[in-house]
Design an enzyme around this catalytic site. Structure first.
Site, PDB file in Angstrom:
ATOM      1  N   GLU A  16      35.473  41.093 -18.814  1.00 22.79           N
ATOM      2  CA  GLU A  16      34.203  41.361 -19.490  1.00 22.79           C
ATOM      3  C   GLU A  16      34.466  41.536 -20.970  1.00 22.79           C
ATOM      4  O   GLU A  16      35.364  42.274 -21.370  1.00 22.79           O
ATOM      5  CB  GLU A  16      33.522  42.634 -18.966  1.00 22.79           C
ATOM      6  CG  GLU A  16      32.889  42.522 -17.611  1.00 22.79           C
ATOM      7  CD  GLU A  16      32.032  43.739 -17.265  1.00 22.79           C
ATOM      8  OE1 GLU A  16      31.429  44.331 -18.187  1.00 22.79           O
ATOM      9  OE2 GLU A  16      31.985  44.095 -16.075  1.00 22.79           O
TER      10      GLU A  16
ATOM     11  N   GLU B 240      35.148  48.751 -13.237  1.00 24.48           N
ATOM     12  CA  GLU B 240      35.226  49.818 -14.243  1.00 24.48           C
ATOM     13  C   GLU B 240      35.414  51.192 -13.595  1.00 24.48           C
ATOM     14  O   GLU B 240      34.679  52.149 -13.844  1.00 24.48           O
ATOM     15  CB  GLU B 240      33.975  49.815 -15.129  1.00 24.48           C
ATOM     16  CG  GLU B 240      33.880  48.585 -16.008  1.00 24.48           C
ATOM     17  CD  GLU B 240      32.725  48.610 -16.990  1.00 24.48           C
ATOM     18  OE1 GLU B 240      32.808  47.926 -18.024  1.00 24.48           O
ATOM     19  OE2 GLU B 240      31.721  49.302 -16.717  1.00 24.48           O
TER      20      GLU B 240
END
Length: 480
Positions: A379, A185
């Site tokens: 995710e 991320e």
């Protein structure tokens, strides 16, 4: 069952995802050094605490709990847990390596053999069950020594330490791991540099300057890792990892539409453009100028970034984001790293995260249209309170509904022409929440008997979603 039978590609990588700092525990075993997660207190206040300028990166056990120290004891129970993943039929397991297990301080010349050997055992166990490891090199687990002594990714010196670390992994696991991700991320650092960059901003007014300087160092490090990976493991695939959320305007007011568009550029595309296209996007020049951002770089940096882009994009998707140029505190929505305003058309999770499966279809189309490289959803999941019934069952139909909607959205995106290679839902086994430090915020198909106060037997129990997801994988998404 889904109304539509979706055609997922042959060899689609169905599986689940975790991070070392959230489940391994054993925080001082096997020669491991301290890392960022080890000094993150438990509880909903943790994100605010660690993001505050002046956070001291020390352990204060007299005041706080530290759930990441124990996790769910995957370090000792990995065989049991991987066997459960195999029972569901996992084709892939996305996991991370704790940097400080390999280089306890981060700047050593030689790695820690005990740490390397531990991941050898984990990979061997996965491969024994036919599970492909998908490995994140850096997932909110920066060695604490690099934070305290170098200022985290503020320092250009960390590039060389990361390159040594990544090269060590490629050499050691070249016969066991084909899929790699560089930084988890990565774009989330513009909101909370502590997680991805290993520092709290000096002051809030310099957050963007410090964040983008740290990100530039990571861009160079990522490209050097791509170069090393391709040289050491021919045929391996190495990707970037973004947190992605389509940004909607709250209405058709042109000022709000423009604001939402610019927020999407800033958050969703700067990091992707650098890592995939190999260059800073055109709009970044004005953004940097208007925000007083000046990036210090060496002459060879842009050439390195251009020559070694990633092979694919992986990303997390939990929710979309709705924006309004002028908003009040009452209008704000909760969210993962970021928050916009509440969308009146969407329901929300127990933690206030809005649920938007259509947003995942949009995300996949937006990313593929822009980059034309394979995509991997690594995710996606629902954090919720789970109840163990008197008979031991856990009937998490709400999680099944959430996952079904998002898998259907992936099927629609594939029909749209998107090249999607896999799906590893987040928290395939209950673990410590990164944002809140809670166990009660559960994502898994597998319940772990551990609670926010640290009590529990650590017994593993199969939830209803365990059997549902097993069938999804067995039918390659034909039955949802």
């Amino acid at each position: 069952m889904s109304k539509t039978a979706y055609q997922f590609p042959e060899g689609f990588l169905w599986g689940g995802a975790t991070a070392a700092n959230q489940l391994e525990g054993a925080y001082l075993e096997g020669g491991k050094g301290m890392n960022l997660a080890d000094v993150m207190p438990g509880g909903k206040i943790r994100l605010k605490m660690i993001s505050t300028p002046g956070f001291d990166f020390e352990i204060h056990k007299e005041k706080y709990s530290y759930p990441n120290h124990d996790g769910i004891d995957f370090y000792h129970r990995y065989k049991e847990d991987i066997a459960l993943f195999a029972e569901m039929g996992f084709k892939a397991y996305r996991m991370s390596i704790a940097w400080s297990r390999i280089f306890p301080k981060g700047d050593e010349l030689e790695p820690n053999e005990e740490g390397l050997a531990f991941y050898d055992r984990v990979f061997d166990e996965c491969l024994k069950h036919g599970i492909e490891p998908v490995v994140t090199i850096s997932h909110y687990e920066m060695p604490l020594h690099l934070i305290k002594e170098y200022g985290g990714w503020r320092s250009r010196e960390v590039i060389a330490f990361f390159e040594r670390y990544a090269t060590t992994l490629f050499n050691r696991y070249k016969n066991k791991v084909k899929y790699w991700l560089t930084f988890n991320e990565i774009n989330g650092a513009v909101f909370h540099p502590i997680f991805g960059l290993g520092f709290s901003p000096s002051t809030e007014d310099v957050r963007l300057q410090e964040s983008f300087q740290g990100l530039h160092h990571q861009f160079v490090a990522s490209s050097l890792a791509v170069k090393a990976c391709h040289e050491i493991i021919p045929g391996a695939q190495i990707g970037c990892m973004l947190i992605y959320a389509p940004v909607y305007s709250i209405d058709c007011n042109p000022s709000n539409v423009l604001y939402a568009f610019q927020e999407e550029q800033f958050f969703n595309y700067i990091c992707g453009d650098v890592q995939v296209r190999g260059e800073y996007p055109a709009f970044s020049k004005r953004f940097f100028k208007e925000n007083g951002i000046t990036i210090n770089m060496q002459d060879s940096d842009l050439e390195t970034i251009k020559n070694y882009p990633v092979d694919f994009i992986s990303f997390s998707y939990y929710m979309s984001r709705t924006e309004k140029k002028e908003k009040t505190a009452e209008e704000k929505a909760a969210g993962n790293i970021f928050s916009g305003v509440k969308n009146p058309y969407l329901k929300a999770s127990d933690w206030g995260w809005e649920i938007d499966p259509v947003g995942l279809r949009l995300a996949l189309n937006q990313l593929y249209d822009r980059y034309r490289v394979p995509l991997f959803v690594v995710e996606n999941g629902l954090g919720a309170y789970d109840k163990v019934e008197e008979d031991g069952s856990i009937n998490d139909d709400y999680r099944i509904d959430y996952l079904r909607g998002h898998i259907e959205a992936m099927g629609e995106a594939i029909e749209d022409g998107v090249d999607l290679i896999g799906y590893t839902s987040w928290g395939c086994i209950d673990l410590v929440s990164a944002s809140t430090g809670e166990m009660s915020k559960r994502y898994g198909y597998i319940y772990v008997d551990k609670h926010d106060d640290g009590t529990g037997t650590l017994e593993r129990k199969k939830k209803k979603s365990f059997f549902w997801y097993k069938n999804v994988i067995a039918t390659n998404g034909q039955e949802l």
